[in-house]
Design a protein around this motif. Structure first.
Motif, short mmCIF file in Angstrom:
data_model
loop_
_atom_site.label_atom_id
_atom_site.label_comp_id
_atom_site.label_asym_id
_atom_site.label_seq_id
_atom_site.Cartn_x
_atom_site.Cartn_y
_atom_site.Cartn_z
N GLY A 94 0.81 -1.34 0.17
CA GLY A 94 -0.15 -0.01 -0.09
C GLY A 94 0.90 1.07 0.06
O GLY A 94 0.49 2.25 -0.71
N ALA A 95 2.10 1.30 0.67
CA ALA A 95 2.85 2.63 0.93
C ALA A 95 3.45 2.66 -0.55
O ALA A 95 3.67 3.80 -0.77
CB ALA A 95 3.77 2.13 1.95
N ARG A 96 3.63 1.42 -1.12
CA ARG A 96 4.34 1.75 -2.57
C ARG A 96 3.47 2.51 -3.53
O ARG A 96 3.93 3.28 -4.25
CB ARG A 96 4.66 0.53 -3.11
N GLU A 97 2.10 2.01 -3.54
CA GLU A 97 1.33 2.55 -4.16
C GLU A 97 0.95 4.12 -4.11
O GLU A 97 0.92 4.98 -4.86
CB GLU A 97 -0.31 1.87 -4.33
N VAL A 98 0.94 4.32 -2.72
CA VAL A 98 1.06 5.91 -2.40
C VAL A 98 2.05 6.52 -2.92
O VAL A 98 1.93 7.62 -3.41
CB VAL A 98 0.63 5.90 -1.00
N ALA A 99 3.07 6.15 -2.75
CA ALA A 99 4.49 6.80 -2.94
C ALA A 99 4.58 6.88 -4.54
O ALA A 99 5.22 7.92 -4.87
CB ALA A 99 5.80 5.95 -2.38
N LEU A 100 4.13 6.20 -5.25
CA LEU A 100 3.97 6.24 -6.71
C LEU A 100 3.40 7.51 -7.31
O LEU A 100 3.95 8.01 -8.12
CB LEU A 100 3.34 4.98 -7.43
N HIS A 101 2.47 8.12 -6.26
CA HIS A 101 1.83 9.35 -6.65
C HIS A 101 2.24 10.43 -6.21
O HIS A 101 2.30 11.59 -6.70
CB HIS A 101 0.34 9.04 -6.41
N HIS B 103 11.48 16.99 -1.08
CA HIS B 103 9.90 16.42 -1.06
C HIS B 103 10.07 15.03 -0.90
O HIS B 103 9.11 14.44 -0.29
CB HIS B 103 9.33 17.03 -2.30
N ASP B 104 10.78 14.09 -1.60
CA ASP B 104 10.71 12.78 -1.75
C ASP B 104 11.13 12.42 -0.26
O ASP B 104 10.69 11.36 0.16
CB ASP B 104 11.72 12.18 -2.95
N LEU B 105 12.08 12.82 0.23
CA LEU B 105 12.60 12.41 1.72
C LEU B 105 11.48 12.64 2.69
O LEU B 105 11.25 11.70 3.50
CB LEU B 105 13.86 13.16 2.06
N VAL B 106 11.03 13.70 2.56
CA VAL B 106 9.91 13.93 3.50
C VAL B 106 8.56 13.21 3.36
O VAL B 106 8.01 12.66 4.18
CB VAL B 106 9.39 15.46 3.43
N ALA B 107 8.23 12.82 2.12
CA ALA B 107 7.23 11.98 1.83
C ALA B 107 7.48 10.59 2.37
O ALA B 107 6.56 10.00 2.98
CB ALA B 107 6.82 11.79 0.39
N ALA B 108 8.67 10.01 2.24
CA ALA B 108 8.98 8.69 2.44
C ALA B 108 9.02 8.86 4.11
O ALA B 108 8.42 7.70 4.91
CB ALA B 108 10.49 8.53 2.19
N LEU B 109 9.43 9.77 4.89
CA LEU B 109 9.47 9.89 6.03
C LEU B 109 7.96 9.59 6.89
O LEU B 109 7.57 9.09 7.71
CB LEU B 109 10.09 11.04 6.79
N VAL B 110 7.03 10.45 6.18
CA VAL B 110 5.73 10.51 6.35
C VAL B 110 5.01 9.14 6.32
O VAL B 110 4.27 8.52 7.23
CB VAL B 110 4.59 11.53 5.94
N ILE B 111 5.18 8.74 5.09
CA ILE B 111 4.53 7.30 4.90
C ILE B 111 4.94 6.32 5.79
O ILE B 111 4.22 5.43 6.27
CB ILE B 111 4.78 6.91 3.59
N GLY B 112 6.51 6.37 6.07
CA GLY B 112 6.98 5.41 7.07
C GLY B 112 6.34 5.46 8.25
O GLY B 112 6.21 4.45 9.18
N LEU B 113 6.13 6.83 9.09
CA LEU B 113 5.26 6.92 10.00
C LEU B 113 3.98 6.51 10.25
O LEU B 113 3.77 5.85 11.17
CB LEU B 113 5.50 8.40 10.43
N VAL B 114 3.46 6.58 9.07
CA VAL B 114 1.94 6.15 8.96
C VAL B 114 2.13 4.54 9.37
O VAL B 114 1.32 3.98 9.90
CB VAL B 114 1.38 6.51 7.94
#
Length: 323
Positions: free
Chosen positions: A86-93, A229-240
């Protein structure tokens, strides 16, 4: 300074310095070739030491709680990978460069040292935590490459290529691990007496691996494909992802009527992901030029999980004191 050292893992600071060095002075040409050979040797050494450090007494001490071990393994290698998809699908966007790394993060085994430390602080069953975290680390030698092949297509596309890749990784990781553990009767005393030295060799090998894989990634244009932006998004998704796992491992054991000390083991051993295992596993499974990008979400998650779990462990300890 003490507060800062408690919040930020010194090893992470060393990793950041290593990534910076690789970004400014990457290994190229014959230097990259030599570094690649040395990296293969570092992987063998790492897993030999992991096997030598594993105490059979510690495994036996926690083996009685097999149900607890099974749920920790299921959390690490079944539930987390589902979240990773699921995280991969979100990150793809929102951050395509981080998508594969977030999925790889979800496939890793649990940490050993920090999981046990947090369980101890929180007042959980330490022998069970030692058994659960150690078993996760062992299973990860096989499970992580297998899941990477199934979910990420690592090592080839055909069935024969997949089997060849898994066998190659197994030989590179599992054989030295077993050899180190079998050698424990002869070298275990030295390893136990010189934990600081062994730890420095262990982490020094990981830092060298990080330099090697990030050098290859930088040469291939890592920082041209990644931004803040990529790093912040990865951190947020990882925290979720972490929040979901921590929530599930709080609700399920209580719904099942488990003892508090077992709940603590499940939460801390099931929610953690190992950077120490993630670096050599990635280097063994994927081409060197891909590994740097894959490890960025793992490094971000590593620091985040330490900070979150530190707060949770202290909260458990406070609740225990209050009765």
């Amino acid at each position: 300074m003490k507060r800062l050292s408690a919040l930020f893992d010194p090893f992470l600071l060393a990793l950041i310095a290593t990534v910076t060095a690789a970004s400014l002075l990457p290994a190229r040409g014959w230097g990259a070739t030599v570094a690649g050979w040395a990296a293969d040797g570092a992987i063998l050494l790492l897993f030999f030491l992991h096997g030598a450090k594993l105490s059979r007494q510690a495994i036996v001490a926690g083996a009685a709680k097999w149900k607890l071990h099974l749920v920790v393994l299921a959390t690490s290698f079944l539930f987390y990978p589902l979240l990773g998809l699921g995280a991969r699908e979100v990150a793809l966007h929102v951050a395509p460069a981080m998508a594969a790394g977030l999925l790889y993060l979800s496939l890793l085994p649990s940490t050993v040292q920090s999981s046990i430390a947090f369980v101890s602080i929180a007042g959980g069953d330490v022998p069970a935590a030692i058994g659960a975290a150690s078993l996760s680390s062992i299973v990860g030698i096989v499970a992580t490459p297998l899941l990477a092949q199934i979910l990420m297509g690592a090592g080839g596309t055909s069935g024969a290529q997949a089997l060849d890749s898994i066998l190659k990784v197994g030989g590179q990781l599992l054989v030295p691990f077993v050899a180190g553990h079998l050698a424990r009767p002869w070298i275990g005393g030295f390893v136990d007496r010189h934990k600081t030295l062994v730890g420095r060799v262990d982490r020094g090998s990981i830092l060298f691996l990080v330099y090697t894989v990030f050098s290859a990634a930088v040469v291939e244009g890592l920082w041209h494909r990644t931004d803040v932006h990529d790093l912040v998004a990865a951190l947020v998704i990882g925290l979720v992802m972490l929040a979901i796992v921590l929530g599930v491992t709080l609700w399920l054991p209580r719904a099942m009527g488990w003892a508090r000390e077992d709940e603590i083991v499940w939460r801390f051993c099931g929610s953690k992901k190992s950077l120490v295992s993630g670096v050599p596993l990635a280097a063994a499974i994927f081409p060197a030029a891909q590994v740097g990008m894959l490890l960025l979400p793992v490094m971000l998650f590593h620091q985040a999980q330490l900070m979150v779990c530190s707060v949770l462990a202290k909260k458990y300890a406070t609740q225990a004191k209050q009765g």
